[in-house]
Scaffold this motif. Structure first.
Motif, PDB file in Angstrom:
ATOM      1  N   VAL A 119       0.821  -1.215   0.000  1.00 40.79           N
ATOM      2  CA  VAL A 119       0.000   0.000   0.000  1.00 40.79           C
ATOM      3  C   VAL A 119       0.855   1.266   0.000  1.00 40.79           C
ATOM      4  O   VAL A 119       0.693   2.139  -0.845  1.00 40.79           O
ATOM      5  N   ALA A 120       1.761   1.391   0.981  1.00 37.80           N
ATOM      6  CA  ALA A 120       2.581   2.601   1.143  1.00 37.80           C
ATOM      7  C   ALA A 120       1.676   3.836   1.230  1.00 37.80           C
ATOM      8  O   ALA A 120       0.717   3.848   1.997  1.00 37.80           O
ATOM      9  N   TYR A 121       1.930   4.875   0.426  1.00 36.73           N
ATOM     10  CA  TYR A 121       1.092   6.076   0.469  1.00 36.73           C
ATOM     11  C   TYR A 121      -0.360   5.777   0.089  1.00 36.73           C
ATOM     12  O   TYR A 121      -1.277   6.483   0.496  1.00 36.73           O
ATOM     13  N   GLY A 122      -0.549   4.747  -0.748  1.00 39.16           N
ATOM     14  CA  GLY A 122      -1.908   4.398  -1.169  1.00 39.16           C
ATOM     15  C   GLY A 122      -2.249   4.783  -2.595  1.00 39.16           C
ATOM     16  O   GLY A 122      -3.420   4.891  -2.937  1.00 39.16           O
ATOM     17  N   TRP A 123      -1.245   4.953  -3.458  1.00 38.65           N
ATOM     18  CA  TRP A 123      -1.528   5.364  -4.836  1.00 38.65           C
ATOM     19  C   TRP A 123      -2.273   4.294  -5.620  1.00 38.65           C
ATOM     20  O   TRP A 123      -3.270   4.582  -6.293  1.00 38.65           O
ATOM     21  N   SER A 124      -1.804   3.064  -5.555  1.00 35.40           N
ATOM     22  CA  SER A 124      -2.517   1.998  -6.266  1.00 35.40           C
ATOM     23  C   SER A 124      -3.902   1.797  -5.670  1.00 35.40           C
ATOM     24  O   SER A 124      -4.875   1.516  -6.386  1.00 35.40           O
TER      25      SER A 124
END
Length: 256
Positions: A119-124
């Motif tokens: 996920v990380a920042y949530g761009w995808s």
């Protein structure tokens, strides 16, 4: 000294989380006994990917049968707000990937259930959710906690609050998250892989995820040039994959 401090801090955070002990054991093995597997077959796969690579736009037209490439124009306001949130975030995580590819894969399949790892920042996540909101669908995400970085609170930070009602986020390593996700939903329209980059981690995940992708569903994997796991998986299963070149990296995508 900085690296030792970081590793020590991460280990301490792991020790505070018994639910993450299985992943700690796997990481120790991966970074000691299986360290060489991280780049297994890398040269072979980069040659293969380079020979096949298309742009996002050409791939979307080829696989999904549309010339529409207006994603960024249509969602410009939301994307600008999300870029501002990323810029303001004090923790550095993975940046935006091939967002159009994820969005149009979701549109093509008329997706109601999407699964992503990483996920990380949530761009995808954002790209998937912008499509899912049209059908009141659900995004299931697996994301390992950012131990030692004080980054947990920022996972998915760029995703607008109004979209989070469609989002189920599981904060464990894939081997713990995926069984929990599959107990809630068994079959998915789109699956996007962007987590464990090791050869062994990918091989395990690809085989597990593939079983839960419906026929006609779309499978995407980021950073396939790191090693040959994706190429090997496709060859073993007689899958004809398209390769997308994006910002110097390769993304694999196929329709089941």
């Amino acid at each position: 000294m900085g690296e030792i401090k970081r590793v020590t801090k991460t280990l301490i955070e792991y020790l505070k989380r018994p639910d993450l002990y299985p992943e700690l054991g796997r990481k120790i093995i991966k970074n000691t006994l299986n360290r060489g597997n991280a780049v297994k077959g890398k040269d072979k796969t980069n040659s293969w990917a380079t020979s096949k690579a298309l742009s996002q736009k050409d791939t979307i037209k080829k696989l999904f049968g549309t010339d529409d490439f207006s994603f960024r124009q249509n969602y410009q306001e939301i994307l600008n707000e999300s870029f501002a949130k990323e810029k303001a975030c004090p923790i550095k995580m993975g940046g935006a990937g091939a967002l159009e590819l994820i969005f149009y894969a979701s549109e093509f399949t008329n997706a109601k259930n999407i699964l992503e790892t990483g996920v990380a920042y949530g761009w995808s996540s954002l790209a998937a959710l912008l499509s899912l909101q049209k059908r009141n669908g659900t995004l299931y995400s697996s994301d390992m906690p950012y131990l030692g970085q004080n980054g947990d609170q920022f996972v998915g930070v760029i995703v607008p609050e109004k979209l989070k009602k469609l989002w189920r986020l599981f904060r464990f390593a894939d081997k713990e998250s995926l069984p929990k996700i599959f107990s809630e939903n068994d079959i998915f329209d789109v699956i996007h892989y962007d987590s464990d980059k090791s050869y062994d981690g990918r091989v395990w995940a690809y085989n597990e995820l593939y079983k839960h992708l419906r026929k006609g569903g779309v499978f995407l994997s980021d950073d396939i040039g790191d090693n040959s796991a994706y190429q090997d998986f496709c060859e073993i299963n007689n899958i004809e994959s398209t390769v997308v070149e994006f910002e110097g990296k390769f993304v694999g995508v196929f329709i089941k």
